[in-house]
Design a protein around this motif. Structure first.
Motif, PDB file in Angstrom:
ATOM      1  N   ASP A  42       0.832  -1.209   0.000  1.00 50.98           N
ATOM      2  CA  ASP A  42       0.000   0.000   0.000  1.00 50.98           C
ATOM      3  C   ASP A  42       0.869   1.262   0.000  1.00 50.98           C
ATOM      4  OD1 ASP A  42      -2.452  -1.296  -0.115  1.00 50.98           O
ATOM      5  OD2 ASP A  42      -2.767  -1.227   2.066  1.00 50.98           O
ATOM      6  N   VAL A  43       1.916   1.272   0.820  1.00 48.50           N
ATOM      7  CA  VAL A  43       2.816   2.427   0.870  1.00 48.50           C
ATOM      8  C   VAL A  43       3.437   2.644  -0.509  1.00 48.50           C
ATOM      9  CG1 VAL A  43       5.042   3.238   1.796  1.00 48.50           C
ATOM     10  CG2 VAL A  43       3.303   2.302   3.345  1.00 48.50           C
ATOM     11  N   PHE A  44       3.900   1.571  -1.115  1.00 49.81           N
ATOM     12  CA  PHE A  44       4.537   1.681  -2.426  1.00 49.81           C
ATOM     13  C   PHE A  44       3.537   2.090  -3.508  1.00 49.81           C
ATOM     14  CE2 PHE A  44       5.972  -0.103  -6.473  1.00 49.81           C
ATOM     15  CZ  PHE A  44       7.185   0.547  -6.603  1.00 49.81           C
ATOM     16  N   LEU A  45       2.364   1.491  -3.482  1.00 51.00           N
ATOM     17  CA  LEU A  45       1.368   1.763  -4.521  1.00 51.00           C
ATOM     18  C   LEU A  45       0.843   3.201  -4.476  1.00 51.00           C
ATOM     19  CD1 LEU A  45      -0.547  -1.639  -4.375  1.00 51.00           C
ATOM     20  CD2 LEU A  45       0.927  -0.819  -6.246  1.00 51.00           C
ATOM     21  N   ALA A  46       1.032   3.894  -3.370  1.00 48.50           N
ATOM     22  CA  ALA A  46       0.592   5.285  -3.246  1.00 48.50           C
ATOM     23  C   ALA A  46       1.595   6.263  -3.860  1.00 48.50           C
ATOM     24  CB  ALA A  46       0.373   5.622  -1.771  1.00 48.50           C
ATOM     25  N   LYS A  47       2.720   5.747  -4.334  1.00 48.33           N
ATOM     26  CA  LYS A  47       3.777   6.601  -4.862  1.00 48.33           C
ATOM     27  C   LYS A  47       3.633   6.831  -6.361  1.00 48.33           C
ATOM     28  CE  LYS A  47       7.037   5.291  -1.311  1.00 48.33           C
ATOM     29  NZ  LYS A  47       6.992   6.579  -0.650  1.00 48.33           N
ATOM     30  N   ASP A  48       4.173   7.952  -6.800  1.00 46.88           N
ATOM     31  CA  ASP A  48       4.242   8.273  -8.224  1.00 46.88           C
ATOM     32  C   ASP A  48       5.658   7.989  -8.720  1.00 46.88           C
ATOM     33  OD1 ASP A  48       1.602   9.275  -8.312  1.00 46.88           O
ATOM     34  OD2 ASP A  48       2.293  11.189  -7.506  1.00 46.88           O
ATOM     35  N   ASP A  49       5.795   7.896 -10.011  1.00 42.93           N
ATOM     36  CA  ASP A  49       7.109   7.799 -10.640  1.00 42.93           C
ATOM     37  C   ASP A  49       7.908   6.579 -10.178  1.00 42.93           C
ATOM     38  OD1 ASP A  49       9.008   8.661 -12.474  1.00 42.93           O
ATOM     39  OD2 ASP A  49      10.120   9.785 -10.938  1.00 42.93           O
ATOM     40  N   VAL A  50       7.215   5.445 -10.030  1.00 44.49           N
ATOM     41  CA  VAL A  50       7.896   4.198  -9.683  1.00 44.49           C
ATOM     42  C   VAL A  50       7.874   3.285 -10.908  1.00 44.49           C
ATOM     43  CG1 VAL A  50       7.416   4.346  -7.202  1.00 44.49           C
ATOM     44  CG2 VAL A  50       5.782   3.196  -8.714  1.00 44.49           C
ATOM     45  N   ALA A  51       8.753   2.302 -10.900  1.00 42.10           N
ATOM     46  CA  ALA A  51       8.844   1.385 -12.035  1.00 42.10           C
ATOM     47  C   ALA A  51       7.524   0.634 -12.217  1.00 42.10           C
ATOM     48  CB  ALA A  51       9.982   0.398 -11.811  1.00 42.10           C
ATOM     49  N   PRO A  52       6.952   0.653 -13.421  1.00 38.18           N
ATOM     50  CA  PRO A  52       5.659   0.004 -13.638  1.00 38.18           C
ATOM     51  C   PRO A  52       5.683  -1.505 -13.362  1.00 38.18           C
ATOM     52  CG  PRO A  52       6.541   0.890 -15.710  1.00 38.18           C
ATOM     53  CD  PRO A  52       7.452   1.337 -14.618  1.00 38.18           C
ATOM     54  N   GLU A  53       6.805  -2.152 -13.631  1.00 38.82           N
ATOM     55  CA  GLU A  53       6.902  -3.595 -13.362  1.00 38.82           C
ATOM     56  C   GLU A  53       6.855  -3.874 -11.859  1.00 38.82           C
ATOM     57  OE1 GLU A  53       9.178  -2.370 -16.983  1.00 38.82           O
ATOM     58  OE2 GLU A  53       9.326  -1.817 -14.884  1.00 38.82           O
ATOM     59  N   VAL A  54       7.468  -2.999 -11.081  1.00 41.07           N
ATOM     60  CA  VAL A  54       7.455  -3.151  -9.618  1.00 41.07           C
ATOM     61  C   VAL A  54       6.066  -2.824  -9.084  1.00 41.07           C
ATOM     62  CG1 VAL A  54       8.548  -2.453  -7.447  1.00 41.07           C
ATOM     63  CG2 VAL A  54       9.926  -2.607  -9.544  1.00 41.07           C
ATOM     64  N   PHE A  55       5.420  -1.819  -9.656  1.00 42.19           N
ATOM     65  CA  PHE A  55       4.060  -1.467  -9.278  1.00 42.19           C
ATOM     66  C   PHE A  55       3.135  -2.673  -9.495  1.00 42.19           C
ATOM     67  CE2 PHE A  55      -0.128   0.410  -9.725  1.00 42.19           C
ATOM     68  CZ  PHE A  55      -0.140   1.446  -8.810  1.00 42.19           C
ATOM     69  N   ALA A  56       3.248  -3.311 -10.667  1.00 39.63           N
ATOM     70  CA  ALA A  56       2.406  -4.478 -10.975  1.00 39.63           C
ATOM     71  C   ALA A  56       2.676  -5.623  -9.998  1.00 39.63           C
ATOM     72  CB  ALA A  56       2.636  -4.932 -12.413  1.00 39.63           C
ATOM     73  N   LEU A  57       3.935  -5.831  -9.653  1.00 38.60           N
ATOM     74  CA  LEU A  57       4.282  -6.877  -8.693  1.00 38.60           C
ATOM     75  C   LEU A  57       3.676  -6.569  -7.327  1.00 38.60           C
ATOM     76  CD1 LEU A  57       5.911  -9.424  -7.845  1.00 38.60           C
ATOM     77  CD2 LEU A  57       7.786  -7.848  -7.296  1.00 38.60           C
ATOM     78  N   ALA A  58       3.756  -5.323  -6.878  1.00 33.54           N
ATOM     79  CA  ALA A  58       3.182  -4.940  -5.582  1.00 33.54           C
ATOM     80  C   ALA A  58       1.678  -5.199  -5.563  1.00 33.54           C
ATOM     81  CB  ALA A  58       3.486  -3.472  -5.274  1.00 33.54           C
ATOM     82  N   GLU A  59       1.002  -4.900  -6.666  1.00 33.27           N
ATOM     83  CA  GLU A  59      -0.441  -5.187  -6.752  1.00 33.27           C
ATOM     84  C   GLU A  59      -0.707  -6.685  -6.642  1.00 33.27           C
ATOM     85  OE1 GLU A  59      -1.409  -3.160 -10.482  1.00 33.27           O
ATOM     86  OE2 GLU A  59      -2.630  -1.752  -9.302  1.00 33.27           O
ATOM     87  N   ARG A  60       0.079  -7.503  -7.332  1.00 31.33           N
ATOM     88  CA  ARG A  60      -0.099  -8.963  -7.281  1.00 31.33           C
ATOM     89  C   ARG A  60       0.139  -9.512  -5.881  1.00 31.33           C
ATOM     90  NH1 ARG A  60       3.641  -9.571 -11.521  1.00 31.33           N
ATOM     91  NH2 ARG A  60       4.666 -11.155 -10.278  1.00 31.33           N
ATOM     92  N   ILE A  61       1.178  -9.003  -5.218  1.00 27.60           N
ATOM     93  CA  ILE A  61       1.470  -9.456  -3.850  1.00 27.60           C
ATOM     94  C   ILE A  61       0.287  -9.140  -2.944  1.00 27.60           C
ATOM     95  CG2 ILE A  61       2.902  -8.982  -1.811  1.00 27.60           C
ATOM     96  CD1 ILE A  61       5.299  -8.706  -3.806  1.00 27.60           C
ATOM     97  N   LYS A  62      -0.200  -7.923  -3.021  1.00 28.17           N
ATOM     98  CA  LYS A  62      -1.333  -7.503  -2.189  1.00 28.17           C
ATOM     99  C   LYS A  62      -2.561  -8.371  -2.474  1.00 28.17           C
ATOM    100  CE  LYS A  62      -4.213  -3.567  -1.087  1.00 28.17           C
ATOM    101  NZ  LYS A  62      -4.470  -2.151  -1.230  1.00 28.17           N
ATOM    102  N   ASP A  63      -2.855  -8.574  -3.757  1.00 38.01           N
ATOM    103  CA  ASP A  63      -4.032  -9.353  -4.142  1.00 38.01           C
ATOM    104  C   ASP A  63      -3.931 -10.813  -3.719  1.00 38.01           C
ATOM    105  OD1 ASP A  63      -5.072  -7.041  -5.243  1.00 38.01           O
ATOM    106  OD2 ASP A  63      -4.635  -7.618  -7.318  1.00 38.01           O
TER     107      ASP A  63
END
Length: 180
Positions: A42-63
């Protein structure tokens, strides 16, 4: 199991079969561990300008982790144990020395979480991956203990799923780190 299936085909009902203290400890500790992974995501997903691949991974982990929390809470209830709901249960770990990214089961310290909250852009992507690798390594160790000491078939099945899933994610995160 009467349609009581969660994602990954881990059954929810845990009343069939014997369980032991290791199964209860695994469920309680893994719930707290998963809750922190969701908080990190959640902390990471609230950030802007992060690597899209890492963003997608964070979403998968959370889900992936919330359904496992729900499953383990149902097991605890069926075993006559108090369910672990919400991050208020993290407070029961206050006072323990978690160390910097090396605490019990890979749990992040308050300082580690603050560093993630303060990071931005590429640094946030790198830090999230580094911290989540340590966090996942802790979960794999906890799950391996369940395989050794646990007895409930569904808890053992979930432990193996956690080992398989999170080991694959560790490899993916290491590759992503190399690409940053």
């Amino acid at each position: 199991m009467n349609g009581n299936e969660q994602s990954g085909s881990i059954a929810v009902e845990a009343t069939e079969g014997d369980y032991n203290d290791a199964d209860v400890a695994f469920a309680m500790e893994m719930i707290m561990h998963h809750q922190q992974a969701i908080e990190m995501a959640d902390v990471f997903l609230a950030k802007d300008d992060v690597a899209p691949e890492v963003f997608a991974l964070a979403e998968r982990i959370k889900d992936a982790q919330q359904p496992e929390i729900d499953t383990m809470n149902k097991w605890l209830a069926s075993w006559g144990q108090e369910a672990m709901s919400g991050t208020e249960n993290m407070g029961s770990m206050d006072g323990m020395d978690h160390g910097s990214m090396s605490g019990m089961g890979g749990m992040m310290s308050a300082e580690d979480m603050a560093a993630l909250e303060d990071a931005s852009g590429p640094e946030a992507s790198r830090l999230f991956l580094e911290q989540m690798i340590v966090h996942h390594e802790g979960a794999v160790e906890m799950a391996e203990s369940e395989l050794t000491d646990g007895q409930h078939p569904l808890a053992i099945e979930l432990a193996q799923k956690i080992i398989d899933d999170q080991t694959a994610e560790i490899a993916e995160m290491e590759e992503l780190l190399n690409q940053l």
